[in-house]
Design an enzyme around this catalytic site. Structure first.
Site, PDB file in Angstrom:
ATOM      1  N   CYS A   4       0.829  -1.201   0.000  1.00  0.00           N
ATOM      2  CA  CYS A   4       0.000   0.000   0.000  1.00  0.00           C
ATOM      3  C   CYS A   4       0.862   1.249   0.000  1.00  0.00           C
ATOM      4  O   CYS A   4       2.072   1.198   0.154  1.00  0.00           O
ATOM      5  CB  CYS A   4      -0.851   0.012   1.251  1.00  0.00           C
ATOM      6  N   ARG A  29       2.524   1.362  -7.166  1.00  0.00           N
ATOM      7  CA  ARG A  29       2.904   0.319  -6.215  1.00  0.00           C
ATOM      8  C   ARG A  29       1.985  -0.893  -6.286  1.00  0.00           C
ATOM      9  O   ARG A  29       2.307  -1.949  -5.766  1.00  0.00           O
ATOM     10  CB  ARG A  29       2.866   0.883  -4.790  1.00  0.00           C
ATOM     11  N   TRP A  83      -3.632  -2.608  -0.787  1.00  0.00           N
ATOM     12  CA  TRP A  83      -3.471  -3.903  -1.470  1.00  0.00           C
ATOM     13  C   TRP A  83      -3.931  -4.937  -0.458  1.00  0.00           C
ATOM     14  O   TRP A  83      -3.297  -5.112   0.583  1.00  0.00           O
ATOM     15  CB  TRP A  83      -1.999  -4.103  -1.842  1.00  0.00           C
ATOM     16  N   ASN A 109       0.397   1.155   6.474  1.00  0.00           N
ATOM     17  CA  ASN A 109       1.131   0.218   5.613  1.00  0.00           C
ATOM     18  C   ASN A 109       1.774  -0.798   6.528  1.00  0.00           C
ATOM     19  O   ASN A 109       2.371  -0.396   7.524  1.00  0.00           O
ATOM     20  CB  ASN A 109       2.302   0.915   4.922  1.00  0.00           C
ATOM     21  N   GLY A 110       1.746  -2.065   6.152  1.00  0.00           N
ATOM     22  CA  GLY A 110       2.416  -3.068   6.971  1.00  0.00           C
ATOM     23  C   GLY A 110       1.418  -4.104   7.452  1.00  0.00           C
ATOM     24  O   GLY A 110       0.306  -4.199   6.920  1.00  0.00           O
ATOM     25  N   GLU A 487      17.259 -13.273 -16.096  1.00  0.00           N
ATOM     26  CA  GLU A 487      16.630 -11.955 -16.036  1.00  0.00           C
ATOM     27  C   GLU A 487      15.735 -11.696 -17.266  1.00  0.00           C
ATOM     28  O   GLU A 487      14.635 -11.160 -17.140  1.00  0.00           O
ATOM     29  CB  GLU A 487      17.717 -10.875 -15.888  1.00  0.00           C
ATOM     30  N   GLU A 494       6.896 -11.558 -16.357  1.00  0.00           N
ATOM     31  CA  GLU A 494       6.195 -10.709 -15.393  1.00  0.00           C
ATOM     32  C   GLU A 494       5.320  -9.658 -16.055  1.00  0.00           C
ATOM     33  O   GLU A 494       4.317  -9.247 -15.487  1.00  0.00           O
ATOM     34  CB  GLU A 494       7.148 -10.072 -14.374  1.00  0.00           C
ATOM     35  N   HIS A 510      19.038 -32.653 -20.372  1.00  0.00           N
ATOM     36  CA  HIS A 510      18.727 -33.484 -19.211  1.00  0.00           C
ATOM     37  C   HIS A 510      17.231 -33.465 -18.882  1.00  0.00           C
ATOM     38  O   HIS A 510      16.852 -33.795 -17.762  1.00  0.00           O
ATOM     39  CB  HIS A 510      19.558 -33.040 -18.007  1.00  0.00           C
ATOM     40  N   LYS A 609       5.545  -3.141  -6.815  1.00  0.00           N
ATOM     41  CA  LYS A 609       6.928  -2.677  -6.958  1.00  0.00           C
ATOM     42  C   LYS A 609       7.782  -3.078  -5.767  1.00  0.00           C
ATOM     43  O   LYS A 609       8.919  -3.468  -5.920  1.00  0.00           O
ATOM     44  CB  LYS A 609       6.921  -1.149  -7.115  1.00  0.00           C
TER      45      LYS A 609
HETATM   46  O1  M6R Z   1      13.321  -3.710  -4.537  1.00  0.00           O
HETATM   47  P1  M6R Z   1      14.071  -5.001  -4.732  1.00  0.00           P
HETATM   48  O2  M6R Z   1      15.186  -4.870  -5.704  1.00  0.00           O
HETATM   49  O3  M6R Z   1      14.522  -5.627  -3.438  1.00  0.00           O
HETATM   50  O4  M6R Z   1      13.000  -5.987  -5.365  1.00  0.00           O
HETATM   51  C1  M6R Z   1      13.302  -7.328  -5.604  1.00  0.00           C
HETATM   52  C2  M6R Z   1      12.302  -7.968  -6.527  1.00  0.00           C
HETATM   53  O5  M6R Z   1      11.017  -7.927  -5.950  1.00  0.00           O
HETATM   54  C3  M6R Z   1      12.255  -7.277  -7.886  1.00  0.00           C
HETATM   55  O6  M6R Z   1      13.505  -7.278  -8.521  1.00  0.00           O
HETATM   56  C4  M6R Z   1      11.232  -7.976  -8.812  1.00  0.00           C
HETATM   57  O7  M6R Z   1      11.677  -9.249  -9.149  1.00  0.00           O
HETATM   58  C5  M6R Z   1      10.994  -7.114 -10.057  1.00  0.00           C
HETATM   59  N1  M6R Z   1       9.594  -6.986 -10.312  1.00  0.00           N
HETATM   60  C6  M6R Z   1      11.553  -7.666 -11.309  1.00  0.00           C
HETATM   61  O8  M6R Z   1      11.351  -6.821 -12.384  1.00  0.00           O
END
Ligand code: M6R
Length: 614
Positions: A4, A29, A83, A109-110, A487, A494, A510, A609
């Site tokens: 949130c 977010r 959220w 938040n939390g 990556e 995603e 394999h 995010k």
């Molecule tokens: O803020 P952070 O770098 O710790 O976040 C880690 C992952 O949640 C973040 O990299 C996530 O995998 C991204 N959505 C990838 O694009």
């Protein structure tokens, strides 16, 4: 609530539009409902009451409700994007939450871990709860503890809470005053002239003020239009520094791009420059922030992070091992935190996080610290929890990253890891003068090479048009190319929701090769030239089973044209640095495939995010 956003305003202007603007900036977010509350003055008796507006769905629905309520007026208020965690997304469960007597409102938040216990305790006193949320206990307990002293009641309330929170609270009896408090959830105070703010995120503040106070765990802020007072957990006033943000609003807006993701992909040359240039002086890597870090103290390095940051760590493992000749492991934080890892004072733990707030990463780093390891954090968001908890911190200085899918966040993390590896190898004397100088030159040229990789934009768009309807894809590579495959595959899945998997190319035979069938797209990363011939034989194996192959290779590589159906050539650089350049066409590919499939690129479904709970 986890992903949130919270914000608040007190001043002389109408709070409603300011709060709604702040909530719009927090939309990235990820959220499913939103709400605002203000202190509203009754002209007849000069008394105040709290008015609220909530809406399920987008902030624009809340804006519509606000516009239909001309009497929703007040100069002090709080806002929230939720959220759902405890209870479905609904107007009732949306924040703010009001105490049963209507005197207090809270945004949070939390997660309050002991909410059930507090709730049943308060229910015994006859207090009725309206929502299914954990948050409502905060405001009900606050009203229960209130005895005319707002601050005292709040301090008593938060001392009962376990879990994580960043909260903003207003009271009908204290016009113009907001209290905000934090534990393990981000919170900033925005300092203005005759008006002040709070928010969970800088993007909600930056159009109003550039002066911020970073709140630390256990602290409470009393915010009025003319003053911000901060107290420690015992209620004693403490002095806090005001920090100037150097981001402007343009940096947090789309600047003409359709999506933040594309803006951030295109910003990579600048972001890399900001990461690299200030740290290279007279052809030497200078890290002021770790100048007293003695690498000879360590006999191993352990890298931990989540998602893309973990993938950056996989690249970092290769670079540090190659240059420092030290054992390096990379592991996802959600596993490391529960594994009782073997480490001690001779272990350097590198944690990587764009947001600096990822719950699993924070927990893993705490675990490592308890075992005596030294923690070096690589973080983008200044003043974030990870930056503060670490023994050492290197900021990536990539600027705000808004799109859920990280791009410049990832490439600047890899750049920092590469610089760190060269710096550490220099200290350990595991690198020759010539190799050091040549790495520094190649690092300095990363921004320009990233720019040239971006020139592939229109070609990648055409390839996305050709391949966007593949429902299942494979990314393959060896060594550094395998880390890039991880990556590239995550980026695609995603935001486009297509099934995609990354495989170490040699592993295909394999098992996974059974899934290769005519028409299946295999993306082959071929920049790690030492193993190019090996990857080519894997390309031949999948082609023999009817796969179509899109290869990424270095400029000047002619033989790849005989092997792959389509080829993207990226500027040549040192093999250890190639991931920074090689990922760029993969980011563009993911973007255009998602666009072709009509996906919500900046806010992919089910994702947020910053993942601030487990
Ligand atoms: O803020 P952070 O770098 O710790 O976040 C880690 C992952 O949640 C973040 O990299 C996530 O995998 C991204 N959505 C990838 O694009």
């Amino acid at each position: 609530m986890i992903m949130c956003g919270i914000t608040g305003y007190t001043g002389v202007n109408q709070a409603g539009p300011i709060l709604l603007e702040g909530l719009k900036r927090l939309e990235y977010r990820g959220y499913d409902s939103a709400g605002i509350a203000i202190q509203s003055r009754n002209e007849a008796d000069d008394m105040y009451s709290i008015k609220m507006l909530k809406a399920t769905g987008k902030v624009s629905h809340l804006v519509d409700k606000f516009e239909a309520e001309p009497d929703f007026k007040g100069v002090c208020g709080i806002g929230h994007t939720r959220w759902a965690t405890h209870g479905i997304p609904s107007d009732t469960n949306a924040h703010p939450h009001l105490s049963a007597d209507g005197k207090f409102a809270v945004v949070h938040n939390g997660i309050i871990e002991n909410f059930a216990e507090i709730r049943s305790e308060l229910q015994k006193y006859g207090i009725e709860f309206k929502s299914e949320t954990d948050t409502e206990v905060i405001v009900q307990l606050l009203a229960y503890n209130y005895n005319g002293n707002f601050k005292k009641a709040l301090m008593k309330t938060i001392s009962r809470l376990t879990g994580s929170y960043a909260i903003g609270v207003i009271s009908a009896e204290h016009p113009g005053t907001i209290f905000a408090a934090k534990l393990s959830s981000p919170l900033l105070i925005g300092v203005g002239i005759g008006e002040n703010y709070f928010a969970s995120d800088i993007t909600a503040l930056v159009s109003n003020t550039k002066n911020v106070i970073d709140m630390d765990d256990g602290e409470v802020a009393e915010i009025t239009p003319d003053e911000v007072k901060v107290y420690d957990h015992a209620g004693n006033e403490i002095k806090k520094e005001i920090r100037q943000i150097n981001w402007d609003i343009a940096a947090a807006e789309k600047s003409g791009y359709e999506h933040f993701m594309m803006k951030e992909i295109m910003e990579q040359p600048q972001a890399l420059k900001a990461t690299i240039e200030p740290r290279i002086k007279d052809e030497e890597i200078v890290f002021g922030e770790i100048k007293d870090l003695d690498m000879s103290k360590f006999n191993r390095v352990h890298i931990t992070a989540c998602g893309s940051a973990y993938h950056a760590g996989c690249v970092g493992r290769g670079i540090i091992e190659a240059l420092c000749r030290m054992p390096v492991e990379a592991e996802v934080a959600s596993e490391l935190r529960y594994r009782d890892p073997i480490m001690d004072g001779k272990t350097l733990v590198i944690v990587i996080s764009q947001s600096g707030e990822t719950a699993d990463t924070i927990a893993a780093m705490k675990e490592c610290k308890e075992k005596g390891a030294t923690v070096l954090a690589i973080v983008n968001v200044v003043g974030s929890s990870i930056a503060k908890l670490a023994d050492y911190c290197i900021y990536t200085w990539a600027g705000p990253e808004i799109a859920v899918a990280t791009t410049k966040g990832y490439t600047t993390q890899v750049a920092v890891l590469a610089m760190f590896a060269v710096w550490a190898a220099g200290q350990l004397k595991t690198i020759s003068h010539g190799a050091y100088a040549s790495m520094v030159i190649d690092i300095m040229r990363l921004p320009e090479r990233a720019q040239r990789a971006l020139d592939l934009n229109s070609r990648v768009k055409k390839l996305a048009d050709k391949y966007y309807d593949n429902q299942s894809l494979f990314f393959i590579g060896r060594n550094m190319d395998y880390a890039v495959a991880l990556e590239g595959s995550l980026k695609l899945k995603e935001i486009s929701y297509l099934h995609s998997e990354a495989y170490a190319a040699g592993e295909l035979k394999h098992g996974t090769i059974a899934l290769i069938e005519p028409g299946r797209l295999v993306v082959a990363l071929c920049c790690y030239e030492k193993l190019f011939d090996k990857t080519v034989s894997n390309i031949q194996q999948v082609k023999a089973r009817g796969a179509r192959v899109l290869a990424v290779a270095h400029e000047g590589n002619r033989s790849i044209f005989q092997e792959a159906d389509d080829v993207l050539l990226v500027p040549q650089t040192d093999p250890l640095l190639a991931p920074v350049i090689e990922i760029i066409p993969m980011q563009l590919f993911a973007y255009y495939v998602a666009e072709k499939n009509g996906c919500d690129i900046d806010k992919p479904k089910n994702l947020a995010k910053s993942v601030t709970v487990e």
